[in-house]
Design a protein around this motif. Structure first.
Motif, PDB file in Angstrom:
ATOM      1  N   GLY A   1       0.818  -1.216   0.000  1.00  0.00           N
ATOM      2  CA  GLY A   1       0.000   0.000   0.000  1.00  0.00           C
ATOM      3  C   GLY A   1       0.846   1.258   0.000  1.00  0.00           C
ATOM      4  O   GLY A   1       0.593   2.194  -0.780  1.00  0.00           O
ATOM      5  N   GLU A   2       1.860   1.284   0.854  1.00  0.00           N
ATOM      6  CA  GLU A   2       2.749   2.457   0.910  1.00  0.00           C
ATOM      7  C   GLU A   2       3.548   2.600  -0.377  1.00  0.00           C
ATOM      8  O   GLU A   2       3.740   3.713  -0.887  1.00  0.00           O
ATOM      9  CB  GLU A   2       3.689   2.345   2.108  1.00  0.00           C
ATOM     10  N   ALA A   3       4.035   1.474  -0.916  1.00  0.00           N
ATOM     11  CA  ALA A   3       4.844   1.527  -2.134  1.00  0.00           C
ATOM     12  C   ALA A   3       4.002   2.014  -3.317  1.00  0.00           C
ATOM     13  O   ALA A   3       4.460   2.828  -4.119  1.00  0.00           O
ATOM     14  CB  ALA A   3       5.445   0.154  -2.432  1.00  0.00           C
ATOM     15  N   ARG A   4       2.771   1.526  -3.432  1.00  0.00           N
ATOM     16  CA  ARG A   4       1.894   1.976  -4.526  1.00  0.00           C
ATOM     17  C   ARG A   4       1.641   3.488  -4.450  1.00  0.00           C
ATOM     18  O   ARG A   4       1.547   4.160  -5.470  1.00  0.00           O
ATOM     19  CB  ARG A   4       0.564   1.235  -4.488  1.00  0.00           C
ATOM     20  N   GLY A   5       1.527   3.994  -3.241  1.00  0.00           N
ATOM     21  CA  GLY A   5       1.290   5.411  -3.063  1.00  0.00           C
ATOM     22  C   GLY A   5       2.459   6.286  -3.486  1.00  0.00           C
ATOM     23  O   GLY A   5       2.289   7.467  -3.782  1.00  0.00           O
ATOM     24  N   LYS A   6       3.660   5.714  -3.536  1.00  0.00           N
ATOM     25  CA  LYS A   6       4.860   6.481  -3.882  1.00  0.00           C
ATOM     26  C   LYS A   6       5.381   6.167  -5.279  1.00  0.00           C
ATOM     27  O   LYS A   6       6.211   6.897  -5.801  1.00  0.00           O
ATOM     28  CB  LYS A   6       5.964   6.177  -2.867  1.00  0.00           C
ATOM     29  N   ALA A   7       4.916   5.091  -5.863  1.00  0.00           N
ATOM     30  CA  ALA A   7       5.484   4.591  -7.117  1.00  0.00           C
ATOM     31  C   ALA A   7       5.048   5.395  -8.335  1.00  0.00           C
ATOM     32  O   ALA A   7       3.999   6.034  -8.336  1.00  0.00           O
ATOM     33  CB  ALA A   7       5.077   3.132  -7.306  1.00  0.00           C
ATOM     34  N   LYS A   8       5.872   5.298  -9.361  1.00  0.00           N
ATOM     35  CA  LYS A   8       5.501   5.851 -10.668  1.00  0.00           C
ATOM     36  C   LYS A   8       4.396   4.956 -11.249  1.00  0.00           C
ATOM     37  O   LYS A   8       4.300   3.777 -10.913  1.00  0.00           O
ATOM     38  CB  LYS A   8       6.730   5.872 -11.582  1.00  0.00           C
ATOM     39  N   PRO A   9       3.586   5.489 -12.151  1.00  0.00           N
ATOM     40  CA  PRO A   9       2.448   4.724 -12.677  1.00  0.00           C
ATOM     41  C   PRO A   9       2.813   3.405 -13.356  1.00  0.00           C
ATOM     42  O   PRO A   9       2.022   2.466 -13.336  1.00  0.00           O
ATOM     43  CB  PRO A   9       1.810   5.682 -13.690  1.00  0.00           C
ATOM     44  N   ASP A  10       4.000   3.302 -13.946  1.00  0.00           N
ATOM     45  CA  ASP A  10       4.363   2.080 -14.668  1.00  0.00           C
ATOM     46  C   ASP A  10       5.099   1.047 -13.799  1.00  0.00           C
ATOM     47  O   ASP A  10       5.604   0.051 -14.301  1.00  0.00           O
ATOM     48  CB  ASP A  10       5.204   2.425 -15.896  1.00  0.00           C
ATOM     49  N   THR A  11       5.135   1.257 -12.497  1.00  0.00           N
ATOM     50  CA  THR A  11       5.833   0.330 -11.589  1.00  0.00           C
ATOM     51  C   THR A  11       5.054  -0.980 -11.473  1.00  0.00           C
ATOM     52  O   THR A  11       3.837  -0.975 -11.302  1.00  0.00           O
ATOM     53  CB  THR A  11       5.998   0.961 -10.193  1.00  0.00           C
ATOM     54  N   HIS A  12       5.772  -2.087 -11.553  1.00  0.00           N
ATOM     55  CA  HIS A  12       5.169  -3.410 -11.381  1.00  0.00           C
ATOM     56  C   HIS A  12       5.435  -3.900  -9.959  1.00  0.00           C
ATOM     57  O   HIS A  12       6.508  -3.660  -9.402  1.00  0.00           O
ATOM     58  CB  HIS A  12       5.749  -4.400 -12.393  1.00  0.00           C
ATOM     59  N   PHE A  13       4.451  -4.620  -9.434  1.00  0.00           N
ATOM     60  CA  PHE A  13       4.559  -5.150  -8.075  1.00  0.00           C
ATOM     61  C   PHE A  13       4.491  -6.667  -8.109  1.00  0.00           C
ATOM     62  O   PHE A  13       3.870  -7.247  -8.998  1.00  0.00           O
ATOM     63  CB  PHE A  13       3.439  -4.585  -7.192  1.00  0.00           C
ATOM     64  N   VAL A  14       5.139  -7.299  -7.144  1.00  0.00           N
ATOM     65  CA  VAL A  14       5.134  -8.760  -7.051  1.00  0.00           C
ATOM     66  C   VAL A  14       4.476  -9.173  -5.743  1.00  0.00           C
ATOM     67  O   VAL A  14       4.542  -8.462  -4.742  1.00  0.00           O
ATOM     68  CB  VAL A  14       6.565  -9.342  -7.141  1.00  0.00           C
ATOM     69  N   GLY A  15       3.836 -10.324  -5.781  1.00  0.00           N
ATOM     70  CA  GLY A  15       3.174 -10.846  -4.594  1.00  0.00           C
ATOM     71  C   GLY A  15       4.181 -11.373  -3.588  1.00  0.00           C
ATOM     72  O   GLY A  15       5.362 -11.566  -3.905  1.00  0.00           O
ATOM     73  N   PRO A  16       3.727 -11.621  -2.378  1.00  0.00           N
ATOM     74  CA  PRO A  16       4.652 -12.082  -1.346  1.00  0.00           C
ATOM     75  C   PRO A  16       5.038 -13.546  -1.535  1.00  0.00           C
ATOM     76  O   PRO A  16       4.260 -14.348  -2.043  1.00  0.00           O
ATOM     77  CB  PRO A  16       3.841 -11.911  -0.058  1.00  0.00           C
ATOM     78  N   THR A  17       6.248 -13.868  -1.146  1.00  0.00           N
ATOM     79  CA  THR A  17       6.668 -15.252  -0.995  1.00  0.00           C
ATOM     80  C   THR A  17       6.316 -15.614   0.435  1.00  0.00           C
ATOM     81  O   THR A  17       6.589 -14.846   1.359  1.00  0.00           O
ATOM     82  CB  THR A  17       8.187 -15.385  -1.226  1.00  0.00           C
ATOM     83  N   LEU A  18       5.686 -16.767   0.623  1.00  0.00           N
ATOM     84  CA  LEU A  18       5.203 -17.133   1.956  1.00  0.00           C
ATOM     85  C   LEU A  18       6.040 -18.244   2.577  1.00  0.00           C
ATOM     86  O   LEU A  18       6.423 -19.195   1.901  1.00  0.00           O
ATOM     87  CB  LEU A  18       3.737 -17.567   1.871  1.00  0.00           C
ATOM     88  N   PRO A  19       6.316 -18.137   3.868  1.00  0.00           N
ATOM     89  CA  PRO A  19       7.076 -19.190   4.552  1.00  0.00           C
ATOM     90  C   PRO A  19       6.243 -20.466   4.685  1.00  0.00           C
ATOM     91  O   PRO A  19       5.008 -20.423   4.688  1.00  0.00           O
ATOM     92  CB  PRO A  19       7.392 -18.584   5.919  1.00  0.00           C
ATOM     93  N   THR A  20       6.931 -21.579   4.811  1.00  0.00           N
ATOM     94  CA  THR A  20       6.256 -22.875   4.879  1.00  0.00           C
ATOM     95  C   THR A  20       6.246 -23.495   6.270  1.00  0.00           C
ATOM     96  O   THR A  20       5.683 -24.564   6.456  1.00  0.00           O
ATOM     97  CB  THR A  20       6.917 -23.869   3.902  1.00  0.00           C
ATOM     98  N   ASN A  21       6.891 -22.851   7.238  1.00  0.00           N
ATOM     99  CA  ASN A  21       6.871 -23.388   8.601  1.00  0.00           C
ATOM    100  C   ASN A  21       7.075 -22.244   9.599  1.00  0.00           C
ATOM    101  O   ASN A  21       7.522 -21.162   9.221  1.00  0.00           O
ATOM    102  CB  ASN A  21       7.926 -24.496   8.775  1.00  0.00           C
ATOM    103  N   PRO A  22       6.746 -22.478  10.875  1.00  0.00           N
ATOM    104  CA  PRO A  22       6.811 -21.387  11.857  1.00  0.00           C
ATOM    105  C   PRO A  22       8.223 -20.908  12.200  1.00  0.00           C
ATOM    106  O   PRO A  22       8.372 -19.893  12.863  1.00  0.00           O
ATOM    107  CB  PRO A  22       6.112 -21.962  13.085  1.00  0.00           C
ATOM    108  N   LEU A  23       9.241 -21.614  11.747  1.00  0.00           N
ATOM    109  CA  LEU A  23      10.614 -21.191  12.018  1.00  0.00           C
ATOM    110  C   LEU A  23      11.236 -20.524  10.796  1.00  0.00           C
ATOM    111  O   LEU A  23      12.452 -20.483  10.644  1.00  0.00           O
ATOM    112  CB  LEU A  23      11.462 -22.385  12.470  1.00  0.00           C
ATOM    113  N   GLU A  24      10.398 -19.998   9.937  1.00  0.00           N
ATOM    114  CA  GLU A  24      10.854 -19.348   8.717  1.00  0.00           C
ATOM    115  C   GLU A  24      10.148 -18.003   8.583  1.00  0.00           C
ATOM    116  O   GLU A  24       8.968 -17.872   8.882  1.00  0.00           O
ATOM    117  CB  GLU A  24      10.504 -20.232   7.515  1.00  0.00           C
ATOM    118  N   ALA A  25      10.882 -17.013   8.150  1.00  0.00           N
ATOM    119  CA  ALA A  25      10.313 -15.710   7.818  1.00  0.00           C
ATOM    120  C   ALA A  25      10.921 -15.294   6.485  1.00  0.00           C
ATOM    121  O   ALA A  25      12.074 -15.593   6.202  1.00  0.00           O
ATOM    122  CB  ALA A  25      10.639 -14.676   8.892  1.00  0.00           C
TER     123      ALA A  25
END
Length: 146
Positions: free
Chosen positions: A72-96
């Motif tokens: 949300g913050e990045a979209r508010g500051k980005a140029k109109p042609d900026t591309h965004f990527v989705g999050p990579t998600l951890p697979t266990n509780p000992l990973e971030a």
């Protein structure tokens, strides 16, 4: 009169509870360290519009983290042609996962044939690593009863 031998042996197996405590403690260390790395990576970020700096996020197992806020913050500051990527998600509780939702962050981190690298994540990890290792040691000692 024959002798009577009585032997009483009590064994406590607390490995299960110790493992649960250690997992919880290590999860706290991973979470805290991930947010420290994120903060340092923001500090190392190049700034044009501020989108890349704002785009750093932490994803935690089970859906925790600050990806939605970062994008949300990045979209508010980005140029109109900026591309965004989705999050990579951890697979266990000992990973971030520490990532950046702005597509060009990777090119800044690694460099290209036309642009020098400006590492952000790598030096952030290097700064946090000694604290992370010390916290892991402390968690293991605490879980072991020491």
């Amino acid at each position: 009169m024959p002798g009577v031998n009585l032997r009483i042996e009590v064994q406590l197996n607390n490995a299960g509870s110790m493992a649960q405590e250690l997992t919880a403690l290590l999860g706290q260390v991973v979470r805290a360290s991930a947010f420290m790395v994120e903060g340092h990576a923001k500090g190392f970020s190049r700034v044009d519009t501020g989108a890349m700096r704002a785009g750093w996020y932490v994803a935690l197992f089970g859906g925790g983290g600050d990806y939605s806020q970062a994008v949300g913050e990045a979209r508010g500051k980005a140029k109109p042609d900026t591309h965004f990527v989705g999050p990579t998600l951890p697979t266990n509780p000992l990973e971030a996962i520490i990532g950046n939702c702005v597509e060009y962050a990777l090119y800044n981190e690694m460099g290209t044939v036309r642009m020098s690298a400006q590492p952000m994540a790598a030096p952030a990890v290097t700064i946090v690593e000694p604290q992370f290792k010390a916290a892991i040691e402390a968690a293991v000692k605490k879980a072991a009863g020491g």
